[in-house]
Scaffold this motif. Structure first.
Motif, PDB file in Angstrom:
ATOM      1  N   THR A 148      41.978 -42.744-110.569  1.00  0.00           N
ATOM      2  CA  THR A 148      42.092 -44.102-110.048  1.00  0.00           C
ATOM      3  C   THR A 148      42.771 -44.958-111.108  1.00  0.00           C
ATOM      4  OG1 THR A 148      39.982 -43.699-108.966  1.00  0.00           O
ATOM      5  CG2 THR A 148      40.803 -45.962-108.924  1.00  0.00           C
ATOM      6  N   ASN A 151      41.652 -49.217-111.452  1.00  0.00           N
ATOM      7  CA  ASN A 151      40.276 -49.360-110.993  1.00  0.00           C
ATOM      8  C   ASN A 151      39.777 -50.748-111.359  1.00  0.00           C
ATOM      9  OD1 ASN A 151      37.597 -49.163-110.335  1.00  0.00           O
ATOM     10  ND2 ASN A 151      37.371 -47.075-111.130  1.00  0.00           N
ATOM     11  N   THR A 152      39.769 -51.634-110.400  1.00  0.00           N
ATOM     12  CA  THR A 152      39.384 -53.019-110.673  1.00  0.00           C
ATOM     13  C   THR A 152      37.889 -53.169-110.919  1.00  0.00           C
ATOM     14  OG1 THR A 152      39.150 -53.437-108.301  1.00  0.00           O
ATOM     15  CG2 THR A 152      41.286 -53.930-109.303  1.00  0.00           C
ATOM     16  N   LEU A 153      37.108 -52.102-110.641  1.00  0.00           N
ATOM     17  CA  LEU A 153      35.670 -52.183-110.870  1.00  0.00           C
ATOM     18  C   LEU A 153      35.285 -51.699-112.273  1.00  0.00           C
ATOM     19  CD1 LEU A 153      34.253 -50.895-107.459  1.00  0.00           C
ATOM     20  CD2 LEU A 153      34.693 -53.237-108.193  1.00  0.00           C
ATOM     21  N   ALA A 154      36.245 -51.160-113.021  1.00  0.00           N
ATOM     22  CA  ALA A 154      35.962 -50.724-114.389  1.00  0.00           C
ATOM     23  C   ALA A 154      35.850 -51.944-115.296  1.00  0.00           C
ATOM     24  CB  ALA A 154      37.056 -49.793-114.894  1.00  0.00           C
ATOM     25  N   GLY A 200      37.740 -45.007-115.504  1.00  0.00           N
ATOM     26  CA  GLY A 200      37.538 -46.347-116.047  1.00  0.00           C
ATOM     27  C   GLY A 200      36.170 -46.503-116.676  1.00  0.00           C
ATOM     28  N   SER A 228      32.967 -47.856-114.766  1.00  0.00           N
ATOM     29  CA  SER A 228      33.291 -48.007-113.351  1.00  0.00           C
ATOM     30  C   SER A 228      32.217 -47.307-112.523  1.00  0.00           C
ATOM     31  CB  SER A 228      34.646 -47.372-113.046  1.00  0.00           C
ATOM     32  OG  SER A 228      34.558 -45.954-113.172  1.00  0.00           O
ATOM     33  N   ALA A 233      30.919 -53.907-109.761  1.00  0.00           N
ATOM     34  CA  ALA A 233      30.537 -52.513-110.001  1.00  0.00           C
ATOM     35  C   ALA A 233      29.047 -52.317-109.750  1.00  0.00           C
ATOM     36  CB  ALA A 233      30.892 -52.118-111.429  1.00  0.00           C
TER      37      ALA A 233
END
Length: 583
Positions: free
Chosen positions: A26, A29-32, A317, A320, A537
């Motif tokens: 990924t 990964n914007t959630l990392a 990430g 994440s 997250a």
């Protein structure tokens, strides 16, 4: 018969193994979480000491500067911590010492405490078989036979260079001169004052102000330890006999008799440390040297790293949901194994080879949910087919000397200030390590860990530990030494520190300072330090079945890394008063 049984076990495991999936990449990964900021690492050219107290680090550094090796410095640091860090530094506890010589030799010394000869399996249970609250965690009956002094003597006899007296003397001087309290130390003593009074009714230990003075300790106050100084002088002058025989031994036994404890003079005379073969493992091209049982740390760390190696944690990430999923599920399975199979290898076969066998480890992760959902701990038991045999306050220091010798040592009283019992006339705290046994199968201990019959109480037995001193090499050269206190969180904190460097490219100080996560099978929750997860997250993980438990900071990771140019990079945990020093 046993060899046939083990062969059958491994064949059964091979038959049921399925392939482990690889992580999907990924890239964005914007959630990392973003990699954490931290203070710059200390970098030195030749040698370094990282310990939990500036005074101990200073004393260790002075030993190195006067020509001592890493092992000399370790002895001096250990005794200095017994003065400067009463919450965990100790004479009345035990621990594990791991070393690597500059020529590649390795060794692991077990100076863990032992159950007294009068100990019994059900000694902390009432007539109905229920655990008696606090009996194994505080007071005289909570203490095992101390191993620290014997451990340091054994290290010095085999590996030391400078005279013994020169290594103990700095601690003697520190005890007589006194230690200037930090704000953390003052708060700890104030918080524990009621227990010091409760468990030492016949005398006033130095940790409590004398003559009815109830003023709280303040940062910059100085505490002097005259009784402890005299005990250290006996150790300096007489070595083993200065603690396990003579005046100090008599004071320990008198304290036991005063408070209902069971350690005897014969228990003290019989105590011996044990050299054990270190465990070996690998991760992403790096080799690991780890502590064997009765430490559970080495086995668990090597299991988890094997479980995680097929997954691209960097691509997933840092912190994440995907990376947390992989790491948590590995931790969950390993802690289930820990509760069932691990104990003192002198009291029954501990299946280390089977637990770390690649086929077995791969099979343990074959039930991983590819969709990122949690596997409830109620559905995760210890790995099938292996035989079960009957039979948060610690401190750590690392040292690398100018010759390239390395030490990773974790030592403990168990809980903060151990049993809260101070030996009258000797001035040191006793441990509450008996709680690290399985007081009752399936009952959680001080750290919420459960255990089975492999870790049941028996006279002369060493209780299971989570201590995880670790040395990492690359291409036959020293790369990292790392360890931490923290009870059940020790193993996962060491794991994360290694991953932070090898998978995420953090500096040593970044890796040590970064917010942590922890899962230990039971209770079924992810403990999370503040800022360890982005809100999105956290929400994603909760939707996938994970319970997030916000928790205050834990552990005091100390670590040293060898940089490509040969310089040393230190990481000292800001959660404590830890300090890296070098030249």
């Amino acid at each position: 018969m046993k060899s046939r049984f083990y062969s059958f076990v491994l064949l059964a495991l091979l038959a049921c193994t399925t392939s482990t999936p690889t992580a999907s990449v990924t890239p964005a990964n914007t959630l990392a979480a973003p990699l954490p900021d931290s203070e710059p690492s200390l970098i030195t050219a030749q040698a370094m000491v990282v310990s939990a107290h500036p005074e101990a680090s200073r004393i260790g550094l002075e030993v190195l500067q006067k020509g001592g090796n890493a092992y000399d410095a370790a002895v001096a640091v250990q005794f200095a911590l017994a003065v400067a860090l009463p919450t965990a530094g100790n004479l009345g506890g035990g621990g594990f010492f791991l070393y690597r010589g500059n020529e590649g030799s390795i060794g692991a010394l077990d100076f863990r405490e032992m159950a007294p000869s009068a100990a019994s399996r059900d000694m902390y249970l009432d007539k109905q078989g229920n655990v008696i609250t606090d009996l194994s965690t505080a007071g005289h009956l909570a203490s095992g036979v101390p191993g620290t002094v014997a451990g340091m003597i054994t290290v010095h006899q085999k590996l030391g260079k400078l005279p013994w007296t020169e290594l103990v003397q700095p601690a003697v001087e520190l005890a007589r001169r006194g230690v200037v309290l930090t704000s953390k130390e003052a708060a700890g003593l104030n918080r524990t004052r009621p227990d010091f009074i409760k468990y030492n009714p016949k005398h006033t230990p130095a940790y409590v102000r004398p003559d009815g003075d109830t003023r709280p300790w303040q940062a910059s106050d100085t505490i002097r330890y005259p009784d402890l100084a005299r005990t250290l002088e006996r150790i300096r002058d007489k070595g083993w006999a200065g603690f396990y025989q003579g005046q100090t031994a008599k004071l320990i036994v008198a304290e036991m008799q005063r408070g209902g404890g069971i350690i005897t003079e014969q228990d003290l005379l019989r105590y011996q440390p044990k050299w054990r073969a270190p465990l070996r493992g690998s991760y992403r091209g790096y080799d690991l040297i780890a502590m064997p049982p009765p430490s559970s740390g080495g086995v668990a760390l090597l299991q988890m790293l094997q479980m995680l190696e097929p997954y691209d944690l960097r691509a997933a990430g840092w912190h994440s949901p995907l990376a947390v999923h992989y790491i948590t599920e590995a931790e969950r399975r390993v802690y289930a194994d820990r509760a069932t199979y691990l104990g003192d290898p002198d009291f029954g076969k501990v299946p280390v080879a089977q637990l770390t066998d690649p086929t077995y480890v791969k099979n343990r992760m074959s039930t991983l949910e590819n969709n990122g959902r949690a596997t409830p701990s109620s559905e995760v038991q210890a790995g099938a087919g292996l035989p079960v045999y009957e039979s948060d306050q610690t401190t750590h220091y690392n040292i690398v000397d100018a010759m390239g010798n390395a030490v990773s040592c974790t030592t403990t009283l168990n809980g903060s200030y151990g049993s809260k019992v101070v030996v009258a006339g000797a001035g040191f705290l006793l441990n509450n390590e008996m709680d690290d046994f399985s007081v009752k199968a399936g009952a959680p201990n001080y750290y919420g860990l459960v255990g089975g019959t492999a870790n049941a109480i028996e006279p002369g037995k060493r209780m299971l530990s989570s201590m995880t001193p670790t040395i990492v090499t690359q291409g036959g050269k020293l790369f990292m030494v790392v360890g931490t206190p923290g009870g059940s969180t020790i193993i996962t904190s060491v794991l994360q520190t290694i991953i932070h460097v090898l998978d995420y490219g953090m500096t040593m100080q970044q890796a040590v300072s970064a917010p942590r996560l922890h899962h230990q099978w039971l209770p079924d929750q992810i403990d999370a330090e503040e800022n360890a997860l982005l809100p999105a997250a956290r929400d994603t993980l909760q939707r996938r079945g994970y319970k997030i438990n916000p928790r205050s900071a834990w552990g005091r990771v100390d670590a040293i890394r060898v940089l490509p140019d040969g310089h040393l990079e230190g990481g000292a945990d800001p959660r404590g008063d830890d300090k890296a020093m070098g030249y």
